[in-house]
Design a protein around this motif. Sequence first.
Motif, PDB file in Angstrom:
ATOM      1  N   SER A   5       0.896  -1.119  -0.052  1.00  0.00           N
ATOM      2  CA  SER A   5      -0.114  -0.096  -0.061  1.00  0.00           C
ATOM      3  C   SER A   5       0.876   0.976  -0.112  1.00  0.00           C
ATOM      4  CB  SER A   5      -0.952   0.090   1.354  1.00  0.00           C
ATOM      5  OG  SER A   5      -0.425  -0.406   2.284  1.00  0.00           O
ATOM      6  N   TYR A  39      -8.660   4.526  -0.443  1.00  0.00           N
ATOM      7  CA  TYR A  39      -8.811   3.850   0.642  1.00  0.00           C
ATOM      8  C   TYR A  39      -9.855   3.077   0.514  1.00  0.00           C
ATOM      9  CZ  TYR A  39      -5.322   6.904   2.393  1.00  0.00           C
ATOM     10  OH  TYR A  39      -3.923   7.435   2.325  1.00  0.00           O
ATOM     11  N   PHE A  43      -8.812  -0.951   1.144  1.00  0.00           N
ATOM     12  CA  PHE A  43      -9.419  -1.530   2.205  1.00  0.00           C
ATOM     13  C   PHE A  43     -10.294  -2.930   1.743  1.00  0.00           C
ATOM     14  CE2 PHE A  43      -9.522   2.361   4.865  1.00  0.00           C
ATOM     15  CZ  PHE A  43      -8.182   2.244   5.266  1.00  0.00           C
ATOM     16  N   ILE A  60       2.123  -4.065   5.543  1.00  0.00           N
ATOM     17  CA  ILE A  60       1.217  -3.028   4.523  1.00  0.00           C
ATOM     18  C   ILE A  60       2.319  -2.444   3.705  1.00  0.00           C
ATOM     19  CG2 ILE A  60      -0.400  -2.728   6.198  1.00  0.00           C
ATOM     20  CD1 ILE A  60       1.058   0.050   6.891  1.00  0.00           C
ATOM     21  N   ILE A  90      -4.397   3.162   7.671  1.00  0.00           N
ATOM     22  CA  ILE A  90      -4.443   1.817   7.296  1.00  0.00           C
ATOM     23  C   ILE A  90      -4.202   0.849   8.711  1.00  0.00           C
ATOM     24  CG2 ILE A  90      -3.395   0.205   6.025  1.00  0.00           C
ATOM     25  CD1 ILE A  90      -2.794   2.106   3.931  1.00  0.00           C
ATOM     26  N   TRP A  93      -7.363   0.987  10.668  1.00  0.00           N
ATOM     27  CA  TRP A  93      -8.331   0.150  10.023  1.00  0.00           C
ATOM     28  C   TRP A  93      -8.224  -1.355  10.363  1.00  0.00           C
ATOM     29  CZ3 TRP A  93      -8.789  -3.643   6.553  1.00  0.00           C
ATOM     30  CH2 TRP A  93     -10.093  -3.967   5.820  1.00  0.00           C
TER      31      TRP A  93
END
Length: 212
Positions: A5, A39, A43, A60, A90, A93
């Motif tokens: 990411s 996002y 996600f 990540i 991130i 989340w």
Amino acid sequence: PEVQSLSHCYFLALAYPEIAELREADFPDSYCPCNPKSYEIIFDVMDSYITLTGCKSVHIGHDEWRAGGLCPECSQRDTGELYGEDVVKIAQWLSQRGQGVWMWADHLVPRHNGLGGSHRGGEVWYDHPQTMKAGEIIKAGAPFITLLNWSHYRGKEEGDDILTDLGFQWIYGNFHGPTFKDWPGRSAVPATRGAEVSSWCAWEDFELGMIH
């Protein structure tokens, strides 16, 4: 699983060019961290990985961010803030879904990306984030992240003290025993949780035999 990411995001930015940081690029490397749709997409991908793998932690990525601060909106922002805020968004989340979070530590170590010929005349040219600012933002918003510290690559050691001062725990990433200096001493540091060996080939006997 490692779900790249922010950086090395060809798999997202090519499929969804509207989120690419540099839309005119033939092979866009990064999504735009100022675009909310980035996002929504990342996600959705991570949710699928978690469901399919049943993993307990997600890596990540976030290494070698070469294409940052290039779009009209991002160019008005500090790259350290962009980087740190993206990581925190991130990581939080994932944490809310019971996941541990790993990430590469190179952008938290000044000049680390200058290793291996990625510089011109001593000037690092793609180490975008203001490293201390990014580190402070991540520490404040996601102190639970485990870093993969590969500043030791090619025998270097400068990352250990910096990451210790930031208060993170780490694993030595891209570990290569023959060139690693002082494993007994450095592995005894409380912040060190171990090491991992990376491979950029298919996980098959033939491929693994060729690279060794």
